[in-house]
Design an enzyme around this catalytic site. Structure first.
Site, PDB file in Angstrom:
ATOM      1  N   GLY A 477       0.826  -1.191   0.000  1.00  0.00           N
ATOM      2  CA  GLY A 477       0.000   0.000   0.000  1.00  0.00           C
ATOM      3  C   GLY A 477       0.863   1.245   0.000  1.00  0.00           C
ATOM      4  O   GLY A 477       0.376   2.352  -0.193  1.00  0.00           O
ATOM      5  N   ASN A 642       9.410   9.505  -5.317  1.00  0.00           N
ATOM      6  CA  ASN A 642       8.073   9.994  -5.668  1.00  0.00           C
ATOM      7  C   ASN A 642       7.558  10.859  -4.521  1.00  0.00           C
ATOM      8  O   ASN A 642       7.082  10.328  -3.506  1.00  0.00           O
ATOM      9  CB  ASN A 642       7.136   8.810  -5.941  1.00  0.00           C
ATOM     10  CG  ASN A 642       5.769   9.258  -6.426  1.00  0.00           C
ATOM     11  OD1 ASN A 642       5.195  10.215  -5.911  1.00  0.00           O
ATOM     12  ND2 ASN A 642       5.229   8.553  -7.420  1.00  0.00           N
ATOM     13  N   GLN A 649       3.381   8.516   2.794  1.00  0.00           N
ATOM     14  CA  GLN A 649       3.972   7.654   3.814  1.00  0.00           C
ATOM     15  C   GLN A 649       4.263   8.445   5.095  1.00  0.00           C
ATOM     16  O   GLN A 649       4.006   7.977   6.203  1.00  0.00           O
ATOM     17  CB  GLN A 649       5.266   7.038   3.293  1.00  0.00           C
ATOM     18  CG  GLN A 649       5.052   5.902   2.327  1.00  0.00           C
ATOM     19  CD  GLN A 649       4.487   4.699   3.030  1.00  0.00           C
ATOM     20  OE1 GLN A 649       5.148   4.058   3.832  1.00  0.00           O
ATOM     21  NE2 GLN A 649       3.236   4.392   2.779  1.00  0.00           N
ATOM     22  N   VAL A 714      11.254   6.306   3.975  1.00  0.00           N
ATOM     23  CA  VAL A 714      10.268   7.199   4.586  1.00  0.00           C
ATOM     24  C   VAL A 714       9.096   6.437   5.204  1.00  0.00           C
ATOM     25  O   VAL A 714       8.146   7.039   5.674  1.00  0.00           O
ATOM     26  CB  VAL A 714       9.704   8.204   3.541  1.00  0.00           C
ATOM     27  CG1 VAL A 714      10.800   9.147   3.069  1.00  0.00           C
ATOM     28  CG2 VAL A 714       9.062   7.476   2.358  1.00  0.00           C
ATOM     29  N   GLU A 716       8.661   4.545   7.911  1.00  0.00           N
ATOM     30  CA  GLU A 716       8.433   4.359   9.349  1.00  0.00           C
ATOM     31  C   GLU A 716       8.730   5.598  10.170  1.00  0.00           C
ATOM     32  O   GLU A 716       8.172   5.784  11.255  1.00  0.00           O
ATOM     33  CB  GLU A 716       9.262   3.158   9.841  1.00  0.00           C
ATOM     34  CG  GLU A 716       8.878   1.910   9.059  1.00  0.00           C
ATOM     35  CD  GLU A 716       9.715   0.683   9.370  1.00  0.00           C
ATOM     36  OE1 GLU A 716       9.406   0.038  10.374  1.00  0.00           O
ATOM     37  OE2 GLU A 716      10.621   0.360   8.594  1.00  0.00           O
TER      38      GLU A 716
END
Lengths: 758, 349
Positions: A477, A642, A649, A714, A716
């Site tokens: 996801g 991106n 995220q 990126v 967590e």
């Protein structure tokens, strides 16, 4: 396999796709229901499996009414310890990384509530469900040990999966003697369950000794190796399909007992078997985040410089395995201190075994550390941001190594500017908004490791001009379908929407684990290298072909773009991949790529993503309901492939941080040991109305050492820092220093009453 | 889930006949019953689907000025009925503060009355529960009790009634119409829920086969439209049950409280009318001291049933706030965050 260069090849340039905020490649398929998730598969002859979970937390199952279950219409088979087939390897063995000890009906022991104690197979889900209920287990129960007061403490040999449980830097006793001030806080964090939207699912079907599995999984290569070992078959005979995951968060990096039961059952009955965990079953055998009780002591000199940092974490684990949250290690990498001591104690309780949950170690660790740092800043009457800058770590405090890159100062500055931190009153309880709500501002430092996992990928360029790239990697996801395709496309010198792209299948080159915030860097580097390798081969054909306009251009003299190679000195002179291959009579070339980190860089540098999170809370002055009115995070994580997905995220991570701070808590009854809020009505995560404003800033950072492409992660980091920032904002609004998460109305009201009593 | 029969009668009489059979349960929106069946808290032999019965989906103003709400009116439809919301704004606000938009769209007002407590031990089938099995004992006592009752509880049961809607209804003296095998009856909503005694766990007073057909608000319920609020405290902004909630509604003229209604949610096995608090303010010109006295009076009989003493203090403060807000006047529109203490923030002020 060709050992392709790690550095980007001269003929391809990163950037025409990478760095673009492309929308999700699979987005339309997902919103139109065409994306095939594991549970969507319905092979012919499918049987539904439901496992019965233990209602006691410790003891034995002494009877199961299998006759009643088998008599229920539609029930085909009941597996219990009396008739369950064995694994080829003991379920107590850990044959591959990310293995965990598990229950596959090997005996009648119960080690936690929610443990599978029987499996029912039926023609329908309803029949299997009722069959399981009819088993009406009887137990010989022993008292449950659960909660901080009732567990058995022990000194661990390691934390997580092999990290030393204690470390010391410098001479902490000597530094303490010099201290002018000391601050100590104790903070509790609760059990937290991953609760991905998509529960764990498996559909297992056998053809002889060949096994095909549809199962959402974050670590396809490891899963395949583990499954083959436990089932005693050749890894080549295991096909694992995992094109889409509805969230993983660590709990889909491991294959657990329930999935093995489904595989064993499918082999036993000779039919495909489907098992989907119910939401309540997500609170048992599929891991969780340990509860921790952390004490952080900070000794300071007269100016507020940290002299000694002592962080201890007591964290819960199961009675039969050893995962411990490495929470205290957060203090090894964030703030400068001449002396640091981190240590961990384990506490055995009767739950399933915990494991990695998004931002393991650092989410919990910073949740305590940032509160202590805030308390220290207040003790010094310093602005919390100034205090953090005063104690800025120029080198990694735990190892003394230089950072591969660290733009944390810029994160503090950009975040503070965007948030409007300037002018924050030092004292708590000073700010009210126009509606009279208590207002508080807090800051937290965010940090996460930047690991790199060896990964492989392949790419193809065909004489018809089509190109493709593949790796087994996983999209949980987070956007791997898109970000990885962008990198593959850059390797191939093609626009991302013109490449065939495939991930999520065990037959593809091993893209390693989608975890550790390392997937884009690891699998992406391999894909870029594979694409580059394919282009290199096409270039060699052209440059050796006297009929090609590229003839003799030399390795560094051509460049790939838009499916075409052209001379660097004259972009007009070139030709397409299709023209080159067609003339050469070659149907296709296949490129291979690996992603690796330079060993010397790994040894020399400490590698992290960094960030700063600023939180504003509004709190009702009498009723203490808390609302996080603003979250601003600024993060530096090397090259961003991106920005849209990266921000998604980071925003999602910050929202998880809010969830950690104010909402999530797995509640077990202390007497029975059973989880009692095991659904999404009882186990709270934020709703949209809880997150009125969240904003992430991508701070520019060039990391020349993390890997050739300079990518860190990126996935967590957004959680870390946020938890403490919110807790600190709550203190700033109320003067009540939170001592436990989640922070509830009850805690703040009782805090006020306690202060009144003096 | 057990095997069960499914019937869909076409008239109320047929429904009541089917519902009177042993093991029958009425199904309307199903937002609570189906969950109960999934966890095994209810195991009906027959589901009598009343969701398409004719004549139960209307909101009618009767000649005497009272309002009759058919049991099958959906929660969201009632809350969004402009005429209803204008006359009974606190009822609409309470409705919209409950559950989630999806649940409100499916749930019926009759079902809202019939929903079960959300006591975690009622749902955990391996815990003892007097409500599920009279005489079994109560495992909530001594367990996780932070959100349990502080009024009207006994050792039989410390659960709370979960509805927001019913708190506003109780304040307005709503009554419940039931149709049963022995005919129709009407009972005040407050009395509809029996409190636990030393020997019985309490619960909704529904006799075998009885079907809730309507709710009625008496004519005088419309007198409070200008000063009516519902506030709900919870740890997350939506899709969470109240820790405590309060409805306050006043009829004021010449600066004097002619009539006032105060009820609390999340504190007892029924929506709790605070009559002593009402008496403290009725026929008086309100002052901060009187409001404080009213809030104190509302909780005068409260006692913790476990680790929930904080709820008593919180409920006092909430009643205080609800009275203040009601006296200040009903807002022009229902806030974007209905029932929230942050209603003003969401309005963008």
């Amino acid at each position: 396999m060709a050992d392709t260069p790690i550095a980007p090849a001269g003929h391809v340039r990163l950037g025409s796709n990478s760095g673009q905020s492309m929308t999700r490649r699979e987005g339309v398929a997902k919103v139109t229901g065409k994306a095939n998730y594991a549970a969507d598969n319905k092979p012919e002859g499918l049987l539904h499996a439901v496992y019965l979970e233990s209602g006691i937390a410790r003891g034995k199952v002494i009877s199961l009414n299998t006759e009643a279950a088998l008599a229920h219409p539609g029930v085909v088979h009941v597996m219990t310890p009396e008739n369950a087939p064995s694994l080829a390897v003991s379920p107590d063995e850990k044959p591959v990384p990310f293995s965990a000890r598990m229950e596959v009906l090997q005996d009648n022991r119960v080690r936690y509530a929610g443990q599978p104690i029987a499996l029912v197979l039926a023609e329908t889900l309803e029949a299997a469900t009722e069959g399981a209920r009819l088993l009406a287990p009887e137990y010989e129960a022993e008292p449950a040990r659960i909660g901080f007061e009732n567990g058995e403490a022990y000194d661990p040999e390691f934390v997580t999966t092999g990290t030393p449980p204690a470390r010391q830097v410098g001479d902490i006793d000597a530094e303490r003697k010099k201290a002018a001030h000391t601050v100590e806080v104790t903070v509790d964090t609760p059990l937290q369950y991953h609760n991905a939207m998509e529960p764990h699912v498996i559909i297992a079907q056998w053809d002889g000794d060949k096994l095909t599995i549809d199962m959402p999984n974050q670590a396809i290569g490891l899963a395949r190796a583990g499954i083959a070992t436990y089932l005693g078959i050749d890894p080549e005979n295991v096909t694992l399909r995992s094109p889409y995951l509805g969230g993983g968060f660590g709990s889909k990096a491991v294959v657990f007992g329930p999935q093995y039961l489904a595989m064993l059952a499918a082999r036993e009955v000779g039919r495909p078997v489907k098992l989907v965990l119910r939401r309540d079953q997500m609170f048992g055998p599929v891991q969780h985040r340990s509860a921790t009780r952390q004490t952080v002591r900070i000794d300071l000199d007269k100016d507020g410089r940290i002299l000694a940092l002592d962080h201890h974490s007591l964290s819960t684990t199961s009675s039969f395995d050893d995962w411990l949250e490495s929470a205290a290690n957060a203090s090894l990498s964030i703030y400068a201190s001449p002396a640091i001591k981190v240590s961990h104690t384990g506490l055995r309780v009767d739950t399933g075994t915990p494991g990695a949950v998004r931002a393991p170690g650092l989410a919990s660790g910073t949740a305590a550390l940032e509160v202590a740092v805030d308390a220290a800043a207040y003790r010094m009457k310093q602005d919390p941001l100034d205090f953090r800058l005063l104690n800025y770590a120029e080198t990694d405090p735990g190892t003394g190594k230089p950072f591969s890159a660290k733009a944390l100062r810029e994160c503090y500055a950009e975040g503070a500017a965007r948030f409007g931190w300037k002018g924050r009153p030092l004292e708590p309880g000073q700010m009210r908004d126009a509606d009279g709500y208590l207002t508080g501002w807090g800051v937290g430092t965010a940090l996460f490791h930047a690991p790199f996992f060896p990964a492989k990928a392949s790419a193809v360029i065909r004489s018809d001009g089509s190109v493709g790239a593949q790796t087994s990697g996983a999209d949980m996801g987070q956007g791997a379908w898109t970000a990885l395709a962008q990198m593959a496309a850059d390797g191939l010198g093609m626009p991302a929407d013109e490449i065939e792209f495939e991930i999520g299948h065990s037959g593809l080159p091993d893209g390693s684990v989608a975890g550790g915030s390392a997937h884009t860097a690891s699998a992406g580097s391999a894909l870029f290298a594979a694409g580059s390798d394919a282009v290199r081969q096409v270039a060699e054909i052209a440059m050796n072909d006297p009929e090609s306009p590229l003839y003799g251009a030399g390795n560094e003299g051509v460049r790939a773009s838009g499916g075409r190679l052209h001379r660097v000195d004259d972009p007009a002179r070139g030709e397409t991949y299709a023209e080159i291959l067609t003339r050469a009579g070659i149907a296709e070339v296949e490129g291979q790529g690996r992603g690796r980190r330079e060993k010397s860089a790994a040894e020399q540098y400490a590698m992290y993503s960094h960030g700063a999170v600023f939180a504003e809370v509004k709190i009702d002055p009498d009723l203490y309901q808390v609302r996080v009115s603003r979250l601003v995070g600024a993060f530096a994580a090397g090259r961003i492939i991106n920005p849209r997905l990266a921000k998604s995220q980071l925003n999602g991570g910050m929202i998880w941080g809010l969830s950690f701070a104010l909402h999530e808590e797995g509640i077990h009854d202390l007497r029975s040991g059973r989880p009692i809020n095991n659904d999404l009505a009882g186990y709270h995560v934020p709703v949209l109305a809880d997150v009125p404003s969240v904003e992430s800033i991508l701070v520019e950072e060039h990391d020349p050492h993390a890997n050739a492409l300079g990518i860190k992660g990126v996935g967590e980091i957004g959680i870390t820092g946020t938890v403490g920032a919110i807790a600190n904002a709550v203190w700033h609004a109320t003067g009540v220093r939170p001592q436990r998460y989640p922070i509830h109305i009850k805690d703040l009201l009782e805090g006020e009453l306690a202060r009144q009593r003096g | 889930m057990n095997l069960f029969d499914y019937k869909r009668p076409s008239s109320i009489a047929d429904a009541v006949a089917a519902g009177a059979e042993p093991g029958a349960a009425y199904l309307a929106g199903g937002t609570n019953l189906l969950d109960l069946m999934k966890v095994g808290a209810r195991k009906p032999d027959v589901l009598v689907d009343i969701s398409r019965l004719p004549g139960l989906g209307e909101i009618e103003t009767l000649q005497d000025g009272s309002v009759r709400i058919g049991a099958l009116v959906r929660n969201s439809d009632l809350a969004r009925d402009a005429g209803f919301a204008k006359a009974y704004p606190a009822v609409a606000e309470a409705l919209l503060s409950g559950a989630s938009a999806q649940l409100r769209n499916a749930a019926t007002v009759g079902g809202n009355l019939m929903q079960q407590t959300r006591c975690l031990y009622f749902y955990d089938q391996q815990s003892r529960c007097n409500r599920r099995q009279p005489g079994a004992g109560c495992d909530a006592i001594g367990g996780e009790t932070g959100k349990h009752a502080v009024l009207g509880w006994t050792k039989q049961c410390i659960a709370t009634h979960p509805s927001d809607f019913c708190v506003a209804l109780a304040a307005l003296d709503a009554s419940v119409e039931l149709q049963g095998p022995d005919g129709a009856r009407s009972v005040s909503l407050e009395e509809f829920y029996t409190l636990p005694t030393e020997d019985t766990p309490g619960g909704a007073d529904v006799r075998p086969g009885e079907l809730v057909t309507a709710l009625t608000l008496p004519a005088d319920a419309a007198h409070f439209a200008g000063h009516a609020r519902y506030i709900k405290l919870r740890d997350r902004t939506s899709y969470a049950f109240a820790i405590v909630s309060a409805a306050a509604m006043a009829d004021i003229s010449d600066g004097v409280v002619q009539d006032i209604r105060i009820a609390m949610g999340g504190v007892a096995a029924r929506p709790w009318r605070a009559r002593a608090a009402e008496a403290a303010l009725k026929s008086k010109a309100p002052t901060p001291e009187l409001i404080s006295a009213a809030a104190e009076a509302a909780l005068a009989d409260a006692s913790p049933s476990g680790d929930n003493a904080y709820k008593i203090e919180l409920a006092k403060r909430l009643v205080h706030r609800a009275i203040e807000q009601a006296l200040a006047g009903t807002p022009q529109t229902i806030p974007a965050l209905p029932g929230s203490v942050f209603a003003a923030q969401a309005a963008g002020r």
